[in-house]
Design an enzyme around this catalytic site. Structure first.
Site, PDB file in Angstrom:
ATOM      1  N   ASP A 215       0.865  -1.181   0.000  1.00 40.25           N
ATOM      2  CA  ASP A 215       0.000   0.000   0.000  1.00 40.25           C
ATOM      3  C   ASP A 215       0.900   1.229   0.000  1.00 40.25           C
ATOM      4  OD1 ASP A 215      -2.256   1.891   0.676  1.00 40.25           O
ATOM      5  OD2 ASP A 215      -3.328   0.014   0.919  1.00 40.25           O
ATOM      6  N   HIS A 238       2.282   2.026  -3.173  1.00 40.28           N
ATOM      7  CA  HIS A 238       1.365   2.973  -3.817  1.00 40.28           C
ATOM      8  C   HIS A 238       1.880   4.400  -3.773  1.00 40.28           C
ATOM      9  CE1 HIS A 238      -2.336   0.090  -3.243  1.00 40.28           C
ATOM     10  NE2 HIS A 238      -1.355  -0.444  -3.946  1.00 40.28           N
TER      11      HIS A 238
END
Length: 387
Positions: A215, A238
């Site tokens: 993430d 991310h």
């Protein structure tokens, strides 16, 4: 670069010299003395809690020592306030979480001041939970590996976090926190495993971190001010994200954030600001992204004010979050998609004061493209041509 390297070395020297001095004159409590067993299978939770009780209750500086070996630990809820403001947790070994741990947090410090966590490895053993989530079965949310909440004057240095079930490190409601030389590692498809999450905090510095996760490498939540992020290597992940913001109608904003000398490799995003499409009084302002390198990043520069992951529960409204005074300076490298700059701002509260300086991003060895919606500001350079 030479000057920065020298500065980093000085910071590391000061950190570890301070730990040395504190250790030399502090009361020392080895977890083994309280019954902890370094075999990776014997539950040592009570021993760690007993060591904490002694160190936190000491009226003079105190050190908790974790020797080499693997220590199995359940949830550690380490509460203050302590009777001293100089507790060092020196970890030479590895802390191991039960694979079936069902809690919001694994190791959490509450209401403490002057705590230093130095070295060591936290192994969250999250792979079985990730597999459960991927299967679509009913699973628990997962535990954050390490959290400091409502605390101040905190140092986290040289720590490695592996395979967290949920977020790796959370800084919540804290003041004056330094994270130096932290390493985070988890699979690129591990869900919700943000590397470092900061919210409700002021005066946080993150430097010389290496983050590979599933993430955001660093995520920034509401009510965060005076955040400095320097020399973070991100990938997979991310990217570095401010937000998501605006999930609540009444929400404190984010301001005075600097991200400098960051490197992104193969990430989904580079530098991102995201907010939900709904009414909110939140904001993001005085943000500086500078000297960042992108290597095959899908979305190097993103402002997304219609954020809605997996297109589920999307409000479909105009975002009330006001985004202003955001500077992108010396952002260079390669994009994995043709449109490297995507500024999708609110039609009710357009982004203002956006500045692009020396943004040079390529796609297949040609200048990449930019897309700007409801965004105003100034630009220079071949990519940011839509302001």
């Amino acid at each position: 670069m030479a000057a920065y390297t020298y500065t980093s070395s000085v910071v590391l020297f000061v950190l570890f010299f301070t730990c040395f001095l504190l250790g030399a004159f502090a009361a020392q409590y080895s977890v083994v003395t309280f019954g902890a067993t370094p075999d990776g299978t014997t539950d040592s939770t009570e021993a760690f809690m007993a060591a904490w009780a002694q160190a936190c209750g000491s009226t003079s500086p105190a050190t908790i020592y974790v020797p080499k070996g693997s220590f199995l630990l359940g949830n550690l809820d380490l509460k203050g306030p302590c009777k001293n403001t100089a507790v060092v947790v020196q970890i030479d070994g590895t802390l191991v979480a039960p694979s079936d741990l069902n809690a919001d947090n694994w190791v959490i410090f509450r209401d403490v001041s002057g705590v230093t966590v130095s070295g060591g490895t936290l192994d969250g053993q999250g792979s079985s939970l990730w597999a459960c989530k991927a299967s679509g079965k009913s699973c628990n949310q997962g535990a954050t590996s390490l959290e400091f909440t409502n605390s101040d004057n905190i140092v986290i240095g040289g720590l490695t976090s592996l395979n967290s079930k949920m977020f790796h490190i959370v800084i919540n409601g804290c003041h004056n926190v330094k994270l130096q030389g932290v390493k985070v590692s988890a699979s690129g498809n591990s869900p919700n495993t943000d590397g470092i999450h900061v919210q409700g905090s002021t005066g946080v510095t993150i430097s010389n971190a290496r983050i590979a996760t599933g993430d955001d490498c660093v995520s920034v939540g509401p009510d965060t001010t005076n955040l400095w992020i320097e020399n973070v290597a991100c990938g997979p992940g991310h990217g570095i994200s401010i937000g998501s913001l605006g999930k609540e109608a009444q929400e404190a904003g984010v301001q005075n954030v600097t991200v400098t000398s960051a490197q992104f490799s193969g990430t989904e995003n580079g530098v991102r600001i995201k907010s939900w499409g709904r009414a909110s009084n939140g904001f993001a302002r005085n943000i500086l992204f500078q000297h960042c390198t992108m290597t095959s990043v899908q979305n190097p520069i993103v402002i997304d004010q219609n954020y809605c992951p997996d297109d589920k529960g999307c409000p479909g409204e105009a975002s009330g979050v006001k985004i202003s005074d955001v500077v992108y300076q010396d952002i260079h490298g390669s994009s994995a998609t043709e449109v490297a700059v995507k500024l999708d701002c609110s039609n009710k509260n357009p982004c203002s004061g956006i500045t692009m300086e020396d943004v040079k991003l390529t796609y297949k060895n040609k200048p990449a493209q930019a897309s700007c919606v409801n965004a105003g500001g100034t630009d220079s350079g071949p990519v940011a041509a839509c302001l």
